[in-house]
Design a protein around this motif. Structure first.
Motif, short mmCIF file in Angstrom:
data_model
loop_
_atom_site.label_atom_id
_atom_site.label_comp_id
_atom_site.label_asym_id
_atom_site.label_seq_id
_atom_site.Cartn_x
_atom_site.Cartn_y
_atom_site.Cartn_z
N LYS A 36 8.82 -1.74 -6.32
CA LYS A 36 9.54 -2.87 -5.86
C LYS A 36 8.88 -4.08 -5.26
CE LYS A 36 11.41 -0.17 -2.43
NZ LYS A 36 10.62 1.13 -2.63
N THR A 37 8.02 -3.78 -4.51
CA THR A 37 7.08 -5.07 -4.08
C THR A 37 6.26 -5.62 -5.14
OG1 THR A 37 6.92 -3.85 -2.05
CG2 THR A 37 5.53 -5.92 -2.36
N TYR A 38 6.01 -4.84 -6.13
CA TYR A 38 5.16 -5.32 -7.22
C TYR A 38 6.10 -5.95 -8.20
CZ TYR A 38 1.43 -5.10 -10.86
OH TYR A 38 0.51 -5.31 -11.77
N PHE A 82 13.41 -10.38 1.45
CA PHE A 82 13.38 -9.84 2.50
C PHE A 82 13.11 -8.26 2.07
CE2 PHE A 82 16.03 -9.87 6.72
CZ PHE A 82 14.99 -9.03 7.31
N ASP A 83 11.62 -7.90 2.46
CA ASP A 83 11.17 -6.80 1.87
C ASP A 83 11.54 -5.89 3.02
OD1 ASP A 83 9.91 -4.80 0.53
OD2 ASP A 83 7.94 -5.75 0.15
N GLU A 84 11.47 -4.38 2.88
CA GLU A 84 11.52 -3.54 4.00
C GLU A 84 12.63 -3.75 4.82
OE1 GLU A 84 9.87 -0.91 3.57
OE2 GLU A 84 7.80 -1.28 2.43
N PHE A 85 13.87 -4.20 4.57
CA PHE A 85 14.85 -4.58 4.97
C PHE A 85 15.53 -3.29 6.03
CE2 PHE A 85 19.42 -5.06 5.49
CZ PHE A 85 19.66 -6.26 6.02
MG LIG Z 1 6.99 -2.35 -1.19
#
Ligand SMILES: [Mg+2]
Ligand SMILES: Nc1ncnc2c1ncn2[C@@H]1O[C@H](COP(=O)(O)OP(=O)(O)OP(=O)(O)O)[C@@H](O)[C@H]1O
Length: 362
Positions: free
Chosen positions: A146-148, A237-240
């Motif tokens: 996801k982050t990638y 918004f990562d790691e919501f």
């Molecule tokens: Mg991540």
């Protein structure tokens, strides 16, 4: 030769599926009852990666959905299904799921070249998919990419001809925060109070835009920010889920305020050019309120997810293509282009991402 055999076997398998599903008209031929099957036509594209399947509409009181078409197609997957204009054929646009659609970039130059193929408000996902800016949900188990996936999208935003204003919220203070600090430290936040402030700031900017755009809309009613070449604002918004977990311990007034800030962006942002992207491992209602989720037009589920994850993202009774997904690969839905879940594969970046963004800061 290989394709000719595949073509033959597929038509044969489809005919068997029609028989098994009792999808035929009964006719008599010299006093013998026969099954009159629909005519099947299969037209491949020049490189055999796609095909159009025509199935005759034999006017039977049965839903063609009862025939297991995808089973007969092996590794080909139905992309779109509809009835021809003259209603004589059911048409299925199908594609080969074994052909990898992932883009690989050795450097920023290559990414730039690829990005110039789409307009300034559209992002490229893989070889066959690019999507306009929308409020987006990105879910998937840990390590699914996801982050990638965000990296390749953020890099595209930074090299567009229009300035993108990107906000970064990373409550776990991990890699996205590091990237955010490099790109725009003043719009990067990691602790909950700062994230809320950032959200407030984002909403204030949206109010300013609303006032600006109002006069222009008087001249062109159906227009959006893109018609007036306004700069997009993206709140990533990562790691919501970890933000939500902390937020739940706070007083109700605060929680309501945050939910209002979030839903306002979803409800008003599309025309104004303000978009919220929410990234999390699971999107169940305890972590992401249903009314927010339902207002997100684009949804990605990366990696091999549990059935429940697909159901919460796409709704019940939606067919998800079965496949062993690679890193950064998954399915998505998007208005107009993908009404049912479609396979996508985020890019692989074969260069130092942090180094690449340093000269690009917004
Ligand atoms: Mg991540
Ligand atoms: N599209 C991709 N192509 C190639 N490798 C990838 C891709 N996406 C992810 N990876 C690899 O998988 C690793 C894990 O990905 P990532 O950190 O994005 O997962 P995540 O979904 O954000 O996990 P978490 O929920 O734990 O934050 C990356 O460090 C990268 O090496």
């Amino acid at each position: 030769m290989k394709h000719a055999i595949y073509h033959y076997l597929t038509v044969l398998k489809l005919r068997k599926s029609f028989l098994d599903a009792n999808y035929f008209n009964k006719r008599f031929y010299f006093n013998t009852e026969i099954a009159h099957l629909p005519i099947i036509k299969l037209q491949f594209s020049t490189n055999f990666s796609k095909a159009i399947l025509f199935i005759e509409n034999i006017n039977i009181n049965k839903d063609i959905g009862s025939v297991r078409i995808s089973f007969a197609l092996n590794h080909f997957i139905v992309d779109r299904a509809y009835l021809s204009n003259d209603e004589n054929y059911h048409i299925f646009e199908i594609y080969d799921s074994n052909i990898d659609q992932q883009l690989k970039f050795n450097g920023l130059c290559e990414l730039k070249r690829q990005t110039s193929q789409v307009d300034d408000y559209t992002l490229i996902i893989d070889k066959s998919i690019s999507i306009p800016l929308y409020g987006t949900l990105l879910v998937g188990q840990t390590g699914s990419g996801k982050t990638y996936a965000l990296y390749s999208l953020i890099l595209q935003m930074l090299i567009k001809n229009v300035q993108y204003n990107i906000y970064f919220a990373d409550p776990k203070n991990s890699s996205l925060a590091i990237l955010g600090e490099r790109i725009s430290a003043e719009s990067t936040a990691t602790n909950i109070e700062d994230i809320i402030k950032l959200l407030q700031n984002f909403n204030e900017m949206m109010e300013v835009r609303k006032a600006e755009i109002k006069d222009k809309l008087n001249t062109k009613l159906e227009a959006t920010y893109a018609n007036f070449r306004y700069e997009p604002f993206i709140f990533i918004f990562d790691e919501f889920a970890s933000f939500q977990t902390v937020l739940q311990t706070m007083e109700k007034k605060k929680r309501d305020e945050v939910m209002k800030l979030l839903s306002q962006v979803f409800l008003q942002g599309r025309q104004l050019g303000f978009f919220l992207w929410i990234v999390m491992q699971k999107s169940d209602a305890t972590l992401l309120p249903t009314n927010l989720r339902e207002n997100m037009p684009v949804k990605f589920v990366l990696g091999n997810a549990e059935k429940q994850t697909y159901t919460t993202a796409f709704g019940t009774g939606v067919d998800v293509p079965e496949k062993n997904f690679a890193l950064g690969q998954g399915v998505f839905t998007c208005p107009i282009t993908a009404n049912t879940p479609k396979i996508c594969h985020f890019s692989y970046l074969d260069f130092d991402i942090l180094e690449a963004v340093t000269p690009l800061r917004s």
